[in-house]
Design an enzyme around this catalytic site. Structure first.
Site, mmCIF file in Angstrom:
data_model
loop_
_atom_site.group_PDB
_atom_site.id
_atom_site.type_symbol
_atom_site.label_atom_id
_atom_site.label_comp_id
_atom_site.label_asym_id
_atom_site.label_seq_id
_atom_site.Cartn_x
_atom_site.Cartn_y
_atom_site.Cartn_z
ATOM 1 C CG PHE A 243 -1.613 -1.320 1.446
ATOM 2 C CD1 PHE A 243 -2.478 -1.867 0.511
ATOM 3 C CD2 PHE A 243 -1.334 -2.039 2.588
ATOM 4 C CE1 PHE A 243 -3.056 -3.112 0.724
ATOM 5 C CE2 PHE A 243 -1.907 -3.288 2.806
ATOM 6 C CZ PHE A 243 -2.773 -3.827 1.878
ATOM 7 N NE ARG A 592 -8.258 -2.423 -23.605
ATOM 8 C CZ ARG A 592 -7.946 -2.984 -24.772
ATOM 9 N NH1 ARG A 592 -8.194 -4.241 -25.004
ATOM 10 N NH2 ARG A 592 -7.375 -2.260 -25.705
ATOM 11 C CG ASN A 595 -8.659 -10.659 -14.463
ATOM 12 O OD1 ASN A 595 -9.738 -10.774 -13.887
ATOM 13 N ND2 ASN A 595 -7.806 -11.662 -14.583
ATOM 14 N N PRO A 596 -11.757 -8.457 -15.104
ATOM 15 C CG PRO A 596 -13.714 -9.152 -16.155
ATOM 16 C CD PRO A 596 -12.234 -9.012 -16.366
ATOM 17 C CD GLU A 669 -2.547 4.542 -5.562
ATOM 18 O OE1 GLU A 669 -2.504 5.000 -4.414
ATOM 19 O OE2 GLU A 669 -1.702 3.752 -6.015
#
Ligand code: MOS
Length: 704
Positions: A243, A592, A595-596, A669
């Protein structure tokens, strides 16, 4: 052949390695003859070391060295500013003098044959200090705000910006709010602590080290030690969450390298959980003021956003605290102001959505306060102020799907069933609150390189120095390579995390997929071209490299950001003040989606972080010495499974022809931005009580 992998919900290619324990993290690496180092931190907040008694420690069995400022080698500390280093000030020079600048600053490192011996010996050091009185609270009367050096230029960290005349707008306004917000210092708290294993072979140093930026770690350590960069090799194949806490190369890496050289053996140095709280950066505490004015029908006429963040005395860490404010809404009169307060603390650093997360918290709570003052639905208020262009830059957006995000998120959430009055929604004795907020994060793109080898067996190897701290970089980059090469996923092996691989930008700022993905695509295309040129001739292996970066001309013509809208339901027990986040729905326009499945995982992970920011996370400092008092996982609270209920991420169709060749904007983010204010706004809707401090706690709700 088009293998059509981009857009598919492929499972993580590294998933099996992770769940079977075969993925090696920094502290998992071991070298023959390895010794163990333990850092001893100052037990005061400010002052000098005036006496060191190391005798008892040295006499202990197994102890190989006790290094302090009195006997540690003088290091070169040649100038080096990595992409992620504060531009103003100078990094901590560890064990180079007697000065103590913050609580826990390393004042000694003990090296022994076993970890137990090193820890025991560390306890036996007797250190005397000349103590001074530290200032660790930005609201302390002795603290003084300064104009950030890094913020003078126009850009995301600008100190001051103005358009129009907001004060005049306020004077003339029908409706106006003016409020102050306070967001706590946070720590990243990844499960994997920072760790480094250092081994010298002659003049050459290898570091197995937790890093989001291995090529920077190589350059930084070379500069500190005064050795050629090609003599330093950094390896980091896996990261157990970061992070932002492993973007910079912190002093423990230097100490591991120095200790290994001093004792002539490989050395492993793992920070304790407690040490990670002050030795690897933190999200700075911020105090902010937002004033808004509007016409009676809810058109913004003025925005003032003033924010102050803490920094250390030796470096100015500046972040994008007010950077979203000039373009999130349409408004003719806008002023932002950013200041830093130097304190006797260690330098803060980037933490997921650094600046945006806290800045948007203030702005979006203020928008909710304005909606309430207008008696207007907060989503409707935002719709009425949707800009047609970036009014701060006076540039069109490369794409902006905020209205689509409002619609998609509100539909999925059922926002239309919300009743306006605070306290008007109930579930039995529980008070129900529905709140929302916007999210935004820049679509960064950095220059990156990659290398591809097409092997005789029909498979391909792809290499880039990049990192994968959890978003799924291994997988999404494999998808891009497989699609470009026309290969099945399991015929492509993507390797990352080595400083001798082609260089890439920091694994941060949500730019990895755009940057590394573009380079890999270019390298794959070059490899295919090479194969075609050789057609008919018997092979040799084909190897191609490529470098790809942002198109400066296009970037000068557009404002490029991802946008989103976050909707939250809370249920509050009115008697005891407990807050449960029942649902979070986020809708994002982020270009775009490669990778959903992984994208949704990124966003729900960000929601969990946002719930932590809203309700739990706060690093509390002891005012006497600036010591983080809750520096362990029992008292630094983060959400656990029982705190998390339904989380949903939606992606609106967004085709951005300008942002980069792949059309991706990044998600790391923005997933965090907007969650905390949506929770805070839901708490207000449930209770009528406006809490302007993070984290929101039980005592905020039960105290009169
Ligand atoms: Mo993130 S703060 O860009 O690692």
């Amino acid at each position: 052949m088009n293998a059509n992998h981009i857009g598919q919900p492929h499972a993580r290619v590294d998933g099996r390695a992770k769940v079977t324990g075969n993925a090696q993290y920094a502290a998992d690496f071991n070298q023959p003859g390895q010794a163990y180092a333990v850092i001893v931190g100052a037990s005061i907040g400010l002052g000098r070391v005036v006496g060191l008694d190391t005798e008892a420690a040295r006499r202990l069995a197994g102890v190989l060295a006790v290094l302090t400022h009195e006997n540690a080698p003088k290091l070169a500390y040649a100038a080096h500013k990595g992409f992620i280093d504060p531009q103003h000030g100078e990094r901590l020079h560890v064990l180079q003098d007697d000065r103590v600048r913050f609580y826990g600053q390393p004042v000694a490192v003990v090296v022994a044959q076993t970890l137990d011996q090193a820890e025991h010996a560390a306890c036996l050091l007797r250190i005397r200090y000349a103590e001074e009185s530290p200032v660790s609270d930005p609201l302390d009367k002795r603290a003084q705000a300064v104009v950030p050096e890094a913020g003078r230029e126009p850009g995301p960290h600008s100190a001051d910006r103005v358009r129009g005349d907001p004060e005049a707008a306020f004077a003339a306004a029908a409706v106006r709010i003016d409020a102050a917000y306070d967001a706590a210092r946070e720590n990243h708290l990844p499960i994997e602590p920072n760790a480094t294993v250092a081994a010298w072979e002659g003049e050459r140093l290898t570091l197995w080290s937790k890093s989001q930026f291995v090529v920077n770690e190589q350059a930084e350590i070379a500069a500190i030690l005064g050795i050629p960069a090609e003599n330093v090799h950094v390896v980091c194949p896996f990261i157990g969450g970061a992070f932002g806490t492993s973007l910079r190369t912190w002093p423990h890496v230097t100490l591991a390298a120095v200790a290994a050289r001093e004792v002539g053996r490989p050395v492993k140095l793992v920070l304790s959980r407690r040490q990670t709280f002050h030795l690897t950066g933190h999200r700075p505490r911020t105090v902010q003021r937002v004033a808004l004015s509007a016409t009676p029908d809810g058109r913004l006429t003025g925005i003032v956003h003033e924010g102050t963040g803490e920094t250390s005395r030796y470096e100015q860490f500046a972040e994008a605290l007010t950077s979203v404010t000039p373009f999130l809404y349409s408004c003719p009169n806008v002023r932002t102001r950013y200041r830093l307060v130097p304190l006797d603390i260690s330098t803060p650093t980037y933490m997921r959505a650094p600046g945006e997360a806290t800045g948007v918290f203030a702005l979006e709570c203020a928008m909710d306060e304005l909606a309430h003052a207008l008696g207007m639905d907060p989503l409707e208020l935002r719709r009425r102020n949707e800009p047609r262009l970036d009014e701060g830059m006076q540039l069109p957006f490369s794409s902006r799907s905020m209205l689509a995000c409002y619609e998609r998120g509100a539909d999925a959430f059922g926002w239309a069933r919300r009743t306006l009055a605070p306290g008007s929604m109930r579930d039995g004795r529980l008070r129900i609150g529905w709140g929302m907020a916007c999210a935004s994060y820049p679509a960064f793109h950095g220059q990156a390189s990659a290398r591809v080898r097409l092997l005789a067996d029909g498979t391909a190897e792809v290499e880039a120095a990049a990192s994968d701290m959890g978003p799924g970089t291994y997988t999404s980059i494999t998808q891009i390579a497989a699609e470009t090469l026309g290969l099945p996923m399991d015929s492509v092996r993507f390797s990352l995390g080595r400083s001798d691989f082609p260089p890439t930008p920091p694994h941060g700022g949500s730019m990895t997929l755009a940057s590394v993905g573009s380079a890999v695509r270019a390298a794959c295309t070059a490899a295919l071209d090479q194969r075609q040129a050789r057609a008919g001739r018997p092979d040799g292996a084909i190897e191609a490299s490529a470098t790809a970066g942002p198109d400066a001309e296009v970037r000068s013509r557009f404002s490029m950001h991802a946008f989103g809208a976050v909707f939250v339901e809370v249920a509050i027990d009115p008697d005891v003040g407990t807050i449960r986040v029942r649902r979070v729905v986020g809708a994002y326009g982020a270009g775009r989606i490669v990778n959903p499945r992984l994208a949704a995982s990124q966003c729900t992970g960000g929601m969990v972080g946002g719930i932590g920011m809203a309700l739990m996370e706060r690093t509390a400092l002891d005012p006497r010495d600036g010591r983080p008092v809750n520096a362990h996982m029992a008292d630094y609270l983060v959400p656990v499974n029982l705190d998390i209920q339904a989380l949903e991420a939606h992606f609106v169709d967004e085709v951005d022809p300008h942002v980069n060749e792949l059309g991706v904007k990044g998600l790391g983010e923005i997933a965090l931005v907007g969650v905390a204010p949506a929770v805070a706004n839901a708490v207000f809707h449930a209770t009528g009580k406006r809490v302007r401090e993070l984290p929101i706690r039980i005592e905020h709700l039960v105290e009169p």
